[in-house]
Design an enzyme around this catalytic site. Structure first.
Site, short mmCIF file in Angstrom:
data_model
loop_
_atom_site.label_atom_id
_atom_site.label_comp_id
_atom_site.label_asym_id
_atom_site.label_seq_id
_atom_site.Cartn_x
_atom_site.Cartn_y
_atom_site.Cartn_z
N HIS A 24 0.89 -1.23 0.00
CA HIS A 24 -0.11 -0.02 -0.04
C HIS A 24 0.82 1.20 -0.21
O HIS A 24 0.55 2.08 0.79
CB HIS A 24 -1.02 0.05 1.09
CG HIS A 24 -0.56 -0.16 2.27
ND1 HIS A 24 0.28 0.49 3.11
CD2 HIS A 24 -1.19 -0.85 3.57
CE1 HIS A 24 0.41 0.19 4.38
NE2 HIS A 24 -0.48 -0.51 4.85
N HIS A 78 -5.22 -8.10 15.12
CA HIS A 78 -5.16 -6.99 14.39
C HIS A 78 -6.20 -7.29 13.00
O HIS A 78 -6.00 -8.39 12.33
CB HIS A 78 -3.66 -6.45 14.07
CG HIS A 78 -3.61 -5.39 13.13
ND1 HIS A 78 -4.54 -4.23 12.85
CD2 HIS A 78 -2.70 -4.88 12.22
CE1 HIS A 78 -4.19 -3.32 12.24
NE2 HIS A 78 -2.79 -3.57 11.56
N GLU A 80 -6.41 -5.27 10.30
CA GLU A 80 -5.98 -5.26 8.90
C GLU A 80 -5.85 -6.61 7.89
O GLU A 80 -5.42 -7.58 8.42
CB GLU A 80 -4.75 -4.18 9.06
CG GLU A 80 -4.52 -3.53 7.29
CD GLU A 80 -3.52 -2.59 7.47
OE1 GLU A 80 -2.72 -2.51 8.45
OE2 GLU A 80 -3.33 -1.69 6.51
N ASP A 82 -3.79 -7.71 5.83
CA ASP A 82 -2.56 -8.89 5.61
C ASP A 82 -2.55 -9.76 6.73
O ASP A 82 -1.82 -10.71 6.66
CB ASP A 82 -1.39 -7.74 5.42
CG ASP A 82 -1.40 -6.82 6.66
OD1 ASP A 82 -2.39 -6.30 7.31
OD2 ASP A 82 -0.20 -6.42 6.98
N HIS A 145 -1.00 -0.08 15.28
CA HIS A 145 -1.34 1.13 14.73
C HIS A 145 -2.83 1.27 14.22
O HIS A 145 -2.98 2.38 13.63
CB HIS A 145 -0.25 1.06 13.59
CG HIS A 145 -0.68 0.62 12.39
ND1 HIS A 145 -0.86 1.05 11.13
CD2 HIS A 145 -0.96 -0.81 12.13
CE1 HIS A 145 -1.13 -0.05 10.27
NE2 HIS A 145 -1.15 -1.16 10.89
N ASP A 164 1.74 -5.81 14.49
CA ASP A 164 2.63 -4.97 13.55
C ASP A 164 3.70 -4.49 14.23
O ASP A 164 4.79 -4.29 13.76
CB ASP A 164 1.89 -4.08 12.82
CG ASP A 164 1.05 -4.25 11.71
OD1 ASP A 164 1.42 -5.33 11.20
OD2 ASP A 164 -0.04 -3.92 11.67
N TYR A 191 10.12 0.47 8.51
CA TYR A 191 8.92 0.08 8.84
C TYR A 191 8.38 1.09 9.96
O TYR A 191 7.00 1.49 9.84
CB TYR A 191 8.84 -1.18 9.60
CG TYR A 191 7.70 -1.94 9.76
CD1 TYR A 191 6.80 -2.74 8.83
CD2 TYR A 191 6.78 -1.67 11.00
CE1 TYR A 191 5.59 -3.31 9.20
CE2 TYR A 191 5.65 -2.29 11.25
CZ TYR A 191 5.22 -2.97 10.28
OH TYR A 191 3.86 -3.64 10.60
N HIS A 224 5.28 -9.51 10.94
CA HIS A 224 5.83 -9.21 9.81
C HIS A 224 7.64 -9.36 10.19
O HIS A 224 8.13 -8.97 11.24
CB HIS A 224 5.86 -7.95 9.16
CG HIS A 224 4.43 -7.52 8.73
ND1 HIS A 224 3.91 -8.18 7.59
CD2 HIS A 224 3.34 -6.60 9.22
CE1 HIS A 224 2.39 -7.64 7.42
NE2 HIS A 224 2.38 -6.83 8.24
FE1 FEO Z 1 -1.56 -3.21 10.01
FE2 FEO Z 1 0.59 -5.66 8.94
O1 FEO Z 1 -1.12 -4.66 9.28
#
Ligand code: FEO
Length: 392
Positions: A24, A78, A80, A82, A145, A164, A191, A224
């Site tokens: 993104h 989370h 989001e 991903d 976040h 994250d 990051y 990640h």
């Molecule tokens: Fe906030 Fe890795 O997604």
């Protein structure tokens, strides 16, 4: 290599997205991973899923350890996509009646993403969930976040599943900090600069509040990148340092150019800054990705931005960078603008207005030059750089 054993009965069953290059709007030159954690205890737990499209691989990784149908509990740290994109696919296999533990905002956000009714259980900081030999402790980490973000901690193994936070967009053959070495900090810094900087003051407060709990943390498992097992304290201390945004004696000279005039100015200004003892990097906005520019800005004390005047406005690449940087709200910077122009010359004024809207005070009112700078004007740019250095 997945599944990856992290501790007795605890595995990373996530996936490596080797070839993603744009996350993104963030350049991921080294790909990324979507980590997902399987805990085998009296209750079998899966913490977070992976991005849509990787669900079969996730299920295959889980199947190497246990039949996915035997998963009793799913935790969503989370919402989001991903990390939640495969939630419907996984729950379809695991059983849609099985509980999905998440924060209050997590429930709201997951429902907004996925219309299918799942068996959500809302948890807060006071909630603990025994799963056999272990207990899951949940910690809401709002705006680290997203509003739904939370950590899960297992005191018996001293493992923090940090969503994250402490992550890096890095897919390599290495899986742990001790395998990859210090170079991983560059990925973690990028990051932080591009995902978390906007919330830096909150991040510091949150990390301090987690530190105040005196959790014994032996391993940090982010969603990640690599897992921090050799020195988890290192990335925690880096987060505190990056949250402070203490400016270094460093300048980032960001520019674009039409006929190399603004470029000549940029190079002379950079030379002036360097001559005066400031670490300065010229970054052509058409050659450098905005996320790399942002990483350099994070610890710089001075942001110098140059644009030719194009159609009475800024060069589009500079507008792109400004929009992106503005959103991440870097603190403790000074700004200065420059640029070449033909007849109207609005660019410097427009960049100054952008600095004002970001709360970045001007180190100088700016420098503009008509058409092609001659030798004496190049000297003026060099002196401009030296003068800017004096403001740091
Ligand atoms: Fe906030 Fe890795 O997604």
């Amino acid at each position: 290599m997945r599944p990856l054993q992290i501790a007795e009965g605890i595995y990373d069953v996530g996936v490596k997205d080797w070839n993603i290059r744009d996350f993104h709007g963030y350049s991921t030159y080294n790909g990324t991973t979507y980590n997902s954690f399987l805990i085998i205890d009296e209750k079998v737990v899966l913490i977070d899923t992976v991005k849509k499209g990787f669900g079969d691989e996730l299920l295959k990784n889980i199947s190497k350890i246990i039949d996915p149908k035997k998963i009793d509990i799913v935790v969503s740290n989370h919402a989001e996509m991903d990390h939640s994109g495969c939630l419907p696919q996984i729950m379809h296999v695991v059983g849609e009646d099985k509980p999905v533990y998440c924060s209050k905002m997590g429930e709201k956000n997951l429902k907004a993403h996925f219309p299918k009714k799942l068996n959500y259980h809302v948890v807060d900081n006071s909630f603990t969930l025994p799963i056999g030999k272990r207990t899951l402790h949940f910690m809401e980490t709002r705006m680290l976040h997203w509003p739904d973000s939370m950590f899960t901690y297992i005191p018996e193994d001293k493992i923090l599943f940090s969503s994250d936070a402490f992550g890096q967009h890095f897919a390599g053959h290495e899986d742990f900090d001790d395998e990859v070495g210090a170079s991983i900090l560059d990925h973690a810094k990028k990051y932080y600069a591009n995902i978390l900087l906007l919330y830096a003051p909150k991040v510091k407060t949150l990390i301090e509040s987690v530190a105040a709990m005196n959790l014994d943390i032996k391993t940090i498992c982010p969603d990640h990148g690599i897992i921090w097992r050799k020195d988890p304290g290192l990335i925690i201390s880096k987060y505190i340092e990056w949250s402070d945004q203490k400016p270094e004696k460093k300048a980032v000279v960001i520019y674009d150019t039409m006929w190399h005039s603004t470029e000549k100015m940029a190079e002379a200004i950079t030379s002036g800054l360097n001559y005066a003892g400031v670490y300065a990097i010229p970054m052509n906005a058409r050659k450098w990705h905005r996320s790399d520019i942002m990483t350099e800005i994070m610890d710089a004390g001075l942001v110098v931005m140059g644009s030719p005047t194009l159609n009475n406005g800024l060069f589009p690449t500079l507008s792109d960078v400004l929009t992106y940087v503005k959103g991440l709200k870097p603190l403790n910077k000074k700004g200065a603008a420059f640029g070449s122009y033909g007849w109207s010359g609005e660019a410097v004024k427009l960049i100054n207005a952008e600095f004002a809207s970001m709360g970045i005070p001007l180190a100088h009112e700016g420098l503009k030059m008509q058409y092609v700078p001659d030798e004496s004007q190049i000297e003026t740019c060099f002196e401009f750089g030296k003068q800017l250095a004096g403001t740091l």
